[in-house]
Design a protein around this motif. Structure first.
Motif, PDB file in Angstrom:
ATOM      1  N   TYR A  26     -56.616  32.736 -10.686  1.00 38.93           N
ATOM      2  CA  TYR A  26     -57.325  31.643 -11.826  1.00 38.93           C
ATOM      3  C   TYR A  26     -56.298  31.677 -13.232  1.00 38.93           C
ATOM      4  CZ  TYR A  26     -61.263  32.451  -8.894  1.00 38.93           C
ATOM      5  OH  TYR A  26     -62.173  32.464  -7.719  1.00 38.93           O
TER       6      TYR A  26
ATOM      7  N   GLU B  25     -50.141  30.710 -14.471  1.00 38.56           N
ATOM      8  CA  GLU B  25     -49.705  29.400 -14.337  1.00 38.56           C
ATOM      9  C   GLU B  25     -49.369  29.093 -13.240  1.00 38.56           C
ATOM     10  OE1 GLU B  25     -47.072  27.896 -17.252  1.00 38.56           O
ATOM     11  OE2 GLU B  25     -47.526  29.411 -18.830  1.00 38.56           O
ATOM     12  N   GLN B  26     -50.012  27.687 -12.534  1.00 40.80           N
ATOM     13  CA  GLN B  26     -49.592  27.106 -11.279  1.00 40.80           C
ATOM     14  C   GLN B  26     -50.426  27.993 -10.299  1.00 40.80           C
ATOM     15  OE1 GLN B  26     -48.253  24.130 -11.006  1.00 40.80           O
ATOM     16  NE2 GLN B  26     -47.967  24.226 -13.394  1.00 40.80           N
ATOM     17  N   SER B  27     -51.615  28.739 -10.550  1.00 43.52           N
ATOM     18  CA  SER B  27     -52.397  29.546  -9.561  1.00 43.52           C
ATOM     19  C   SER B  27     -53.030  28.300  -9.054  1.00 43.52           C
ATOM     20  CB  SER B  27     -53.217  30.454 -10.319  1.00 43.52           C
ATOM     21  OG  SER B  27     -53.886  30.007 -11.269  1.00 43.52           O
TER      22      SER B  27
ATOM     23  N   GLU C 113     -56.232  27.664 -11.059  1.00 44.06           N
ATOM     24  CA  GLU C 113     -56.013  27.642 -12.362  1.00 44.06           C
ATOM     25  C   GLU C 113     -57.031  27.409 -13.262  1.00 44.06           C
ATOM     26  OE1 GLU C 113     -52.483  27.024 -15.618  1.00 44.06           O
ATOM     27  OE2 GLU C 113     -52.198  26.301 -13.591  1.00 44.06           O
TER      28      GLU C 113
ATOM     29  N   ARG D 283     -54.334  33.494 -22.223  1.00 42.79           N
ATOM     30  CA  ARG D 283     -53.481  33.436 -21.030  1.00 42.79           C
ATOM     31  C   ARG D 283     -52.526  34.806 -21.493  1.00 42.79           C
ATOM     32  NH1 ARG D 283     -53.242  30.157 -17.048  1.00 42.79           N
ATOM     33  NH2 ARG D 283     -54.244  28.566 -18.413  1.00 42.79           N
TER      34      ARG D 283
END
Length: 161
Positions: A79, A82-84, A87, A95
């Motif tokens: 979650y 970045e780019q998860s 997200e 973050r």
């Protein structure tokens, strides 16, 4: 689980009215949270409530356990990174603070800041739209009985949890 056994999950009219007054009340009611999640799925933003729920479960874990650390990394990678895959919309400071908290050791409260930001986002945005949605208004006007058009979808979610 059959329909009769899930009927206890359906809210009373008073509970539905409480949801109208309190986002927290909605999130803390199993049916309410599932209904809200169904609404968010329709808006392609169910990752927000999924993340919030993951954080609630994570808070119950014991600090210092390998499983807690593994779960913390899994939540972060699902979650927050970045780019998860799912997200959530967090500012860079939140973050970074969450990443720093993770790197300093998985603690039950390590997602508090990020969870709070997502809760604020949902409360200001999605929750307000939810209260105006047909899904919610049908339930409110129906008196909390099981006749909403979303019940078939919700029934599947309830029985799978």
């Amino acid at each position: 689980m059959d329909a009769a056994s899930t009927s206890a999950l359906y809210p009373t009219k008073e509970e539905v009215r409480q949801w109208e007054q309190s986002f927290e009340s909605l999130l803390n009611h199993k049916y309410g949270c599932l209904l809200f999640r169904t609404f968010l799925k329709g808006e392609f933003s169910d990752e927000n409530v999924d993340f919030w729920l993951e954080c609630e479960e994570f808070k119950k874990m014991k600090e210092g356990k390998k499983a807690t650390t593994q779960r913390a990394y899994a939540i972060y990678n699902e979650y927050i990174a970045e780019q998860s895959p799912k997200e959530v919309n967090l500012d860079s400071d939140t973050r970074a603070a969450t990443k720093a908290a993770l790197e300093s050791g998985a603690k039950p409260n390590m997602f508090t800041l990020a969870q709070g930001r997502i809760e604020q986002l949902m409360a200001k945005d999605s929750y307000r739209r939810f209260l105006k949605s047909k899904m919610f208004l049908d339930l409110l006007n129906d008196g909390g009985t099981n006749t909403s058009s979303s019940d078939a979808t919700l029934q599947v979610e309830i029985t799978s949890t």
